[in-house]
Design a protein around this motif. Structure first.
Motif, mmCIF file in Angstrom:
data_model
loop_
_atom_site.group_PDB
_atom_site.id
_atom_site.type_symbol
_atom_site.label_atom_id
_atom_site.label_comp_id
_atom_site.label_asym_id
_atom_site.label_seq_id
_atom_site.Cartn_x
_atom_site.Cartn_y
_atom_site.Cartn_z
ATOM 1 N N PHE A 98 -9.954 25.492 21.040
ATOM 2 C CA PHE A 98 -10.662 24.436 21.761
ATOM 3 C C PHE A 98 -11.187 23.365 20.803
ATOM 4 O O PHE A 98 -11.195 22.174 21.146
ATOM 5 C CB PHE A 98 -11.817 25.026 22.572
ATOM 6 C CG PHE A 98 -11.404 25.581 23.899
ATOM 7 C CD1 PHE A 98 -11.177 24.742 24.985
ATOM 8 C CD2 PHE A 98 -11.224 26.950 24.080
ATOM 9 C CE1 PHE A 98 -10.794 25.239 26.218
ATOM 10 C CE2 PHE A 98 -10.838 27.460 25.307
ATOM 11 C CZ PHE A 98 -10.616 26.606 26.376
ATOM 12 N N ALA A 99 -11.626 23.764 19.626
ATOM 13 C CA ALA A 99 -12.144 22.795 18.659
ATOM 14 C C ALA A 99 -11.071 21.800 18.242
ATOM 15 O O ALA A 99 -11.362 20.619 17.991
ATOM 16 C CB ALA A 99 -12.693 23.522 17.435
ATOM 17 N N TYR A 151 -15.251 25.019 26.503
ATOM 18 C CA TYR A 151 -14.646 23.782 26.000
ATOM 19 C C TYR A 151 -15.599 23.038 25.084
ATOM 20 O O TYR A 151 -15.182 22.495 24.046
ATOM 21 C CB TYR A 151 -14.242 22.894 27.175
ATOM 22 C CG TYR A 151 -13.610 21.589 26.748
ATOM 23 C CD1 TYR A 151 -12.232 21.491 26.557
ATOM 24 C CD2 TYR A 151 -14.384 20.443 26.522
ATOM 25 C CE1 TYR A 151 -11.647 20.301 26.144
ATOM 26 C CE2 TYR A 151 -13.815 19.257 26.117
ATOM 27 C CZ TYR A 151 -12.451 19.190 25.921
ATOM 28 O OH TYR A 151 -11.880 18.001 25.510
ATOM 29 N N LEU A 152 -16.876 22.990 25.465
ATOM 30 C CA LEU A 152 -17.876 22.254 24.681
ATOM 31 C C LEU A 152 -18.359 23.031 23.466
ATOM 32 O O LEU A 152 -19.257 22.566 22.764
ATOM 33 C CB LEU A 152 -19.057 21.887 25.572
ATOM 34 C CG LEU A 152 -18.743 20.924 26.721
ATOM 35 C CD1 LEU A 152 -19.945 20.792 27.648
ATOM 36 C CD2 LEU A 152 -18.327 19.558 26.188
ATOM 37 N N ARG A 176 -8.730 20.689 20.110
ATOM 38 C CA ARG A 176 -8.251 19.933 21.278
ATOM 39 C C ARG A 176 -9.362 19.167 21.989
ATOM 40 O O ARG A 176 -9.280 18.898 23.182
ATOM 41 C CB ARG A 176 -7.553 20.900 22.251
ATOM 42 C CG ARG A 176 -6.205 21.386 21.720
ATOM 43 C CD ARG A 176 -5.713 22.605 22.463
ATOM 44 N NE ARG A 176 -4.354 22.964 22.019
ATOM 45 C CZ ARG A 176 -4.109 23.622 20.882
ATOM 46 N NH1 ARG A 176 -5.104 23.965 20.075
ATOM 47 N NH2 ARG A 176 -2.859 23.913 20.546
ATOM 48 N N GLN A 177 -10.390 18.808 21.254
ATOM 49 C CA GLN A 177 -11.467 18.019 21.845
ATOM 50 C C GLN A 177 -10.973 16.609 22.163
ATOM 51 O O GLN A 177 -10.247 15.993 21.380
ATOM 52 C CB GLN A 177 -12.661 17.949 20.891
ATOM 53 C CG GLN A 177 -13.328 19.293 20.643
ATOM 54 C CD GLN A 177 -14.007 19.843 21.881
ATOM 55 O OE1 GLN A 177 -14.936 19.243 22.407
ATOM 56 N NE2 GLN A 177 -13.543 20.992 22.351
ATOM 57 N N ASN A 178 -11.371 16.111 23.324
ATOM 58 C CA ASN A 178 -10.979 14.786 23.780
ATOM 59 C C ASN A 178 -12.225 14.044 24.231
ATOM 60 O O ASN A 178 -13.025 14.593 25.002
ATOM 61 C CB ASN A 178 -9.965 14.915 24.920
ATOM 62 C CG ASN A 178 -9.545 13.568 25.476
ATOM 63 O OD1 ASN A 178 -10.297 12.925 26.199
ATOM 64 N ND2 ASN A 178 -8.329 13.145 25.137
ATOM 65 N N TRP A 212 -16.987 17.052 30.848
ATOM 66 C CA TRP A 212 -17.484 18.428 30.832
ATOM 67 C C TRP A 212 -18.970 18.480 30.502
ATOM 68 O O TRP A 212 -19.680 19.379 30.975
ATOM 69 C CB TRP A 212 -16.684 19.272 29.847
ATOM 70 C CG TRP A 212 -15.287 19.549 30.330
ATOM 71 C CD1 TRP A 212 -14.117 19.126 29.768
ATOM 72 C CD2 TRP A 212 -14.915 20.288 31.500
ATOM 73 N NE1 TRP A 212 -13.045 19.548 30.507
ATOM 74 C CE2 TRP A 212 -13.497 20.267 31.572
ATOM 75 C CE3 TRP A 212 -15.625 20.961 32.488
ATOM 76 C CZ2 TRP A 212 -12.799 20.908 32.601
ATOM 77 C CZ3 TRP A 212 -14.927 21.598 33.518
ATOM 78 C CH2 TRP A 212 -13.539 21.561 33.551
ATOM 79 N N HIS A 213 -19.461 17.517 29.732
ATOM 80 C CA HIS A 213 -20.906 17.446 29.456
ATOM 81 C C HIS A 213 -21.686 17.201 30.743
ATOM 82 O O HIS A 213 -22.806 17.700 30.907
ATOM 83 C CB HIS A 213 -21.205 16.350 28.440
ATOM 84 C CG HIS A 213 -21.221 16.817 27.020
ATOM 85 N ND1 HIS A 213 -22.118 17.756 26.552
ATOM 86 C CD2 HIS A 213 -20.447 16.474 25.953
ATOM 87 C CE1 HIS A 213 -21.900 17.979 25.263
ATOM 88 N NE2 HIS A 213 -20.894 17.218 24.875
ATOM 89 N N TRP A 245 -12.662 13.689 28.164
ATOM 90 C CA TRP A 245 -12.879 14.989 28.794
ATOM 91 C C TRP A 245 -14.172 15.633 28.320
ATOM 92 O O TRP A 245 -14.851 16.319 29.087
ATOM 93 C CB TRP A 245 -11.700 15.914 28.522
ATOM 94 C CG TRP A 245 -10.563 15.668 29.458
ATOM 95 C CD1 TRP A 245 -9.362 15.094 29.172
ATOM 96 C CD2 TRP A 245 -10.536 15.980 30.854
ATOM 97 N NE1 TRP A 245 -8.572 15.017 30.296
ATOM 98 C CE2 TRP A 245 -9.271 15.555 31.351
ATOM 99 C CE3 TRP A 245 -11.430 16.562 31.738
ATOM 100 C CZ2 TRP A 245 -8.899 15.702 32.681
ATOM 101 C CZ3 TRP A 245 -11.066 16.716 33.077
ATOM 102 C CH2 TRP A 245 -9.819 16.283 33.530
ATOM 103 N N THR A 246 -14.520 15.400 27.076
ATOM 104 C CA THR A 246 -15.783 15.945 26.570
ATOM 105 C C THR A 246 -16.960 15.379 27.350
ATOM 106 O O THR A 246 -17.894 16.109 27.716
ATOM 107 C CB THR A 246 -15.944 15.627 25.072
ATOM 108 O OG1 THR A 246 -14.865 16.234 24.347
ATOM 109 C CG2 THR A 246 -17.263 16.157 24.539
ATOM 110 N N THR A 282 -21.379 25.721 16.047
ATOM 111 C CA THR A 282 -21.724 24.427 16.651
ATOM 112 C C THR A 282 -23.031 24.449 17.430
ATOM 113 O O THR A 282 -23.645 23.400 17.639
ATOM 114 C CB THR A 282 -20.597 23.999 17.614
ATOM 115 O OG1 THR A 282 -20.281 25.110 18.479
ATOM 116 C CG2 THR A 282 -19.350 23.602 16.833
#
Length: 207
Positions: free
Chosen positions: A24-25, A156-157, A27-29, A36-37, A32-33, A100
Motif C-alpha cells: 500500500f505504501a 490504505y492510509l 501505491r499511494q495516490n 480515503w481521508h 485517492w488518499t 507511519t
C-alpha cells in the motif's frame, strides 16, 4: 479471544503485515488518499461519540412510551466497552505500531463503526418493528459495507497493520452481538414477569 488473536497477529507481523504495508505504501495516490481521508472519518472517535449521544437521545424520545431507557443506556455502554476494552487489549498485546502512525491492536475505528452504527441499525429496526427479511438483510449489509470501507481506508492510509484492522472488525462484532443480546434480554423481562404472574395466579386459583 481478542487477546489470543492479538498474540497471533504479533507473530504474523513479518509475514503478513509488513508486506501488505509496503504494498500500500508503494501505491499511494494523492486524489485517492484525500478521498480515503474523508471516508475514514466515519470511524473516528469524535464522530462516533457524537453519533452515540444523538442516537441514544433520539431513540429514547422515539420510544418514550415504551422501554426508552434501553437505547439510552446500551448505546453509551457499547461505546464505552469499545473504548476501554480496546485500551486494555492494546496494553495486553503490546505489539507496537506501523512506522507511519501510533495505531496498534486493535483498530478502534473499525470496532467503533461496527458497534455504534450497528446499534443504531438495531434500534432503528426495533423502533419501526421491521419484520421484512429483505429490509433486515439490506440494513445489515449496509453495515458490512461501511465496515469494509473503514477497514480498507485504515489499511490504505497506513494507519494500522492489516491484522490490527481485522482484529478491530472481530472485536467490534463481538461487542455489538453482546449488546444486542443484552437488549433482547431486557425486552423479554416484561414478558417473563407477566408469564410468572399468570402462573402464580393460576396456582393460587388451583389451591
Amino acid at each position: 479471544t481478542c487477546w489470543g488473536l492479538g498474540l497471533l497477529a504479533h507473530r504474523l507481523e513479518a509475514v503478513v503485515d509488513r508486506p501488505v504495508f509496503d504494498w500500500f505504501a508503494a501505491r499511494q495516490n494523492g486524489v485517492w488518499t484525500q478521498i480515503w481521508h474523508i471516508l475514514t472519518l466515519m470511524g473516528n472517535r469524535p464522530e462516533t461519540k457524537a453519533l452515540t449521544v444523538v442516537g441514544a437521545l433520539v431513540f429514547a424520545i422515539l420510544l418514550r412510551r415504551g422501554r426508552w431507557w434501553v437505547p439510552l443506556t446500551l448505546l453509551p455502554i457499547g461505546y464505552l466497552m469499545e473504548k476501554y476494552g480496546g485500551q486494555i487489549l492494546k496494553q495486553m498485546v503490546h505489539r507496537g505500531h506501523p512506522p507511519t502512525t501510533l495505531g496498534s491492536w486493535v483498530s478502534g475505528g473499525c470496532a467503533r463503526l461496527i458497534v455504534v452504527y450497528g446499534l443504531i441499525i438495531f434500534f432503528g429496526l426495533q423502533w419501526r418493528r421491521v419484520q421484512s427479511r429483505q429490509i433486515k438483510v439490506a440494513a445489515w449489509s449496509a453495515l458490512a459495507f461501511l465496515a469494509a470501507v473503514e477497514a480498507y481506508s485504515r489499511t490504505y492510509l497506513l494507519k494500522h497493520w492489516v491484522t490490527d484492522v481485522a482484529g478491530g472488525l472481530v472485536f467490534g462484532t463481538m461487542i455489538l452481538l453482546a449488546v444486542i443480546f443484552a437488549a433482547q434480554v431486557l425486552d423479554r423481562v416484561p414478558l417473563l414477569s407477566q408469564a410468572h404472574s399468570e402462573a402464580m395466579a393460576q396456582k393460587d386459583a388451583t389451591f
